[in-house]
Design an enzyme around this catalytic site. Sequence first.
Site, PDB file in Angstrom:
ATOM      1  CG  LEU A  91      13.450   7.746  20.608  1.00 48.46           C
ATOM      2  CD1 LEU A  91      14.733   7.208  20.007  1.00 48.46           C
ATOM      3  CD2 LEU A  91      13.685   9.114  21.223  1.00 48.46           C
ATOM      4  CB  CYS A 115       6.947  -2.045  16.464  1.00 49.08           C
ATOM      5  SG  CYS A 115       8.607  -1.693  15.865  1.00 49.08           S
ATOM      6  CB  CYS A 154       7.688  -4.667   8.939  1.00 49.69           C
ATOM      7  SG  CYS A 154       9.101  -4.011   9.860  1.00 49.69           S
ATOM      8  CB  CYS A 175       3.511  -1.352  14.024  1.00 49.20           C
ATOM      9  SG  CYS A 175       3.619  -1.259  12.235  1.00 49.20           S
ATOM     10  CG  ASN A 194      -3.476   6.243  14.134  1.00 44.42           C
ATOM     11  OD1 ASN A 194      -4.306   7.094  14.439  1.00 44.42           O
ATOM     12  ND2 ASN A 194      -2.363   6.532  13.492  1.00 44.42           N
ATOM     13  CD  GLU A 218      -2.853  -1.104   2.414  1.00 46.79           C
ATOM     14  OE1 GLU A 218      -4.026  -1.484   2.293  1.00 46.79           O
ATOM     15  OE2 GLU A 218      -2.365  -0.783   3.505  1.00 46.79           O
ATOM     16  CB  CYS A 237       0.990   6.392  11.634  1.00 43.20           C
ATOM     17  SG  CYS A 237       1.835   7.745  10.924  1.00 43.20           S
ATOM     18  CB  SER A 250      10.247   6.942   8.916  1.00 41.76           C
ATOM     19  OG  SER A 250       9.933   6.543  10.222  1.00 41.76           O
ATOM     20  CD  GLU A 284      13.653   0.149   9.487  1.00 40.15           C
ATOM     21  OE1 GLU A 284      12.792   0.658  10.215  1.00 40.15           O
ATOM     22  OE2 GLU A 284      14.571   0.822   8.969  1.00 40.15           O
ATOM     23  CB  CYS A 294       2.941   7.579   3.098  1.00 43.78           C
ATOM     24  SG  CYS A 294       3.437   6.430   4.352  1.00 43.78           S
TER      25      CYS A 294
HETATM   26  N1  SAH Z   1       9.588   1.022   9.750  1.00 42.00           N
HETATM   27  C1  SAH Z   1       9.740   2.418   9.734  1.00 42.00           C
HETATM   28  C2  SAH Z   1       8.778   3.139   8.811  1.00 42.00           C
HETATM   29  C3  SAH Z   1       7.342   2.686   8.824  1.00 42.00           C
HETATM   30  S1  SAH Z   1       6.417   2.921  10.301  1.00 42.00           S
HETATM   31  C4  SAH Z   1       9.661   2.984  11.134  1.00 42.00           C
HETATM   32  O1  SAH Z   1       9.271   2.277  12.034  1.00 42.00           O
HETATM   33  O2  SAH Z   1      10.049   4.134  11.291  1.00 42.00           O
HETATM   34  C5  SAH Z   1       6.011   4.640  10.267  1.00 42.00           C
HETATM   35  C6  SAH Z   1       5.620   5.228  11.626  1.00 42.00           C
HETATM   36  O3  SAH Z   1       4.353   4.738  12.092  1.00 42.00           O
HETATM   37  C7  SAH Z   1       6.613   4.904  12.759  1.00 42.00           C
HETATM   38  O4  SAH Z   1       7.039   6.099  13.344  1.00 42.00           O
HETATM   39  C8  SAH Z   1       5.791   4.110  13.752  1.00 42.00           C
HETATM   40  O5  SAH Z   1       6.256   4.339  15.055  1.00 42.00           O
HETATM   41  C9  SAH Z   1       4.392   4.628  13.494  1.00 42.00           C
HETATM   42  N2  SAH Z   1       3.322   3.710  13.916  1.00 42.00           N
HETATM   43  C10 SAH Z   1       3.286   2.375  13.762  1.00 42.00           C
HETATM   44  N3  SAH Z   1       2.115   1.873  14.247  1.00 42.00           N
HETATM   45  C11 SAH Z   1       1.400   2.928  14.708  1.00 42.00           C
HETATM   46  C12 SAH Z   1       0.096   3.065  15.289  1.00 42.00           C
HETATM   47  N4  SAH Z   1      -0.699   2.014  15.479  1.00 42.00           N
HETATM   48  N5  SAH Z   1      -0.319   4.291  15.626  1.00 42.00           N
HETATM   49  C13 SAH Z   1       0.462   5.378  15.394  1.00 42.00           C
HETATM   50  N6  SAH Z   1       1.680   5.324  14.830  1.00 42.00           N
HETATM   51  C14 SAH Z   1       2.156   4.107  14.486  1.00 42.00           C
HETATM   52 FE1  SF4 Z   2       8.198  -2.313  11.165  1.00 40.60          FE
HETATM   53 FE2  SF4 Z   2       8.128   0.359  11.482  1.00 40.60          FE
HETATM   54 FE3  SF4 Z   2       5.979  -1.159  12.040  1.00 40.60          FE
HETATM   55 FE4  SF4 Z   2       8.104  -1.308  13.617  1.00 40.60          FE
HETATM   56  S1  SF4 Z   2       6.819   0.509  13.295  1.00 40.60           S
HETATM   57  S2  SF4 Z   2       6.936  -3.047  12.842  1.00 40.60           S
HETATM   58  S3  SF4 Z   2       9.743  -1.053  12.153  1.00 40.60           S
HETATM   59  S4  SF4 Z   2       6.907  -0.868  10.046  1.00 40.60           S
END
Ligand code: SAH
Ligand code: SF4
Length: 352
Positions: free
Chosen positions: A216, A116, A112, A119, A291, A92, A334, A192, A163, A105
């Site tokens: 972070l 995390c 990934c 996510c 989110n 996407e 996000c 990012s 990532e 984006c």
């Molecule tokens: N893997 C990379 C880029 C994709 S994630 C990274 O982690 O930076 C892009 C952003 O979405 C990251 O800053 C992550 O912390 C944020 N993110 C992931 N899941 C989220 C959620 N459920 N609500 C808000 N932000 C989220």
């Molecule tokens: Fe991967 Fe970024 Fe999601 Fe973490 S926040 S699982 S690094 S996409």
Amino acid sequence: MHKVNLKALEFSELEEIIKSHLLPPYRLKQLVQWLYKKNITTLEEITEWPKTLREIFSQKYYIGCLRLIDRKKSVDFTEKFLFELEDGETVESVLIPDGDRLTLCISSQVGCPLGCKFCLTGKIGYRRNLATWEIIDQFLQVSKFLQKEGKVITNIVFMGMGEPLLNFENILNALWRFKNWINFSPRRITLSTAGIVPALRKLGTSAPSVKLAISLNAADDKKRSLIMPINNKYPLRELLKTLREYPLKYGQRITFEYVMLKGINTSKEDALKLAKILKGIPSKINLIPFNPWEGCDFQRPDEEEIIQFQNLLISQGYSVFIRKSKGKDILAACGQLRANYLNHTRKSKINK
Ligand code: SAH
Ligand code: SF4
């Protein structure tokens, strides 16, 4: 005969092809221009070329294009594009209008591997890396749709699925192609990352100087490791040291993204710790209220808690912004991207 995708080729490979057809070097320049700037989908469209040349090329080569299989528009005008790749995987891309900016984006991987906890893409797990051309083609295909509407993409963020620094070579290649072949300024690109330390070092020395954003999300190792397992491998001390040494251009700042999870990382103490660890790094902080997605127990903090956190950091001298959540109603916000992975696995199971 198996045809070769011209978009999947490096400059040197395209050069070889031009030479092998005994064509003058300006044909190479034209080919790159038509592929990447004029954004064509068939070789027939290269009207600058004699018809016979187009026909000869069409027999051996084709122009790979991601196939759009779904496009959804949010009430806030954010749009989500679902693309099918040649092997049937899906990714996407999200288009976010904001004032006079139109930001795309883009995704760097299918799924990934970093898992995390907050996510949704992380929950899917890892499927595969995107090829250089698949990364760029998200931009080219969306640009093509926008062209018909008289719009252009002004900014690119690597904040979609995956990532980027775990797909380093392809991302690096894509960044150079954006700069040199598409003339898209690196200053309007943000990468990012969750903080893959060795790749971050390489990025600083070998990539065009794009903006850097670091996810972070916590200010101490205990909390960060709990929500981002990659922190066990590259703990904060190492990550922050790398960032202090990162070759920033004059006036450039690093963006720190901080997903706000109620009761986890939003206390006064968390804010003070964050202020302390970022001291000395030219920075900007983006607070992203969590989110929610189905199956995840974290909660979004209330408005007051977020503003308090923001004010505390501001009082410590930081620039702090609260990221507005866009496209929530179409699962484009996000961390909510997951393509139609579930449909895909179901389909491939049936096929087996
Ligand atoms: N893997 C990379 C880029 C994709 S994630 C990274 O982690 O930076 C892009 C952003 O979405 C990251 O800053 C992550 O912390 C944020 N993110 C992931 N899941 C989220 C959620 N459920 N609500 C808000 N932000 C989220
Ligand atoms: Fe991967 Fe970024 Fe999601 Fe973490 S926040 S699982 S690094 S996409």
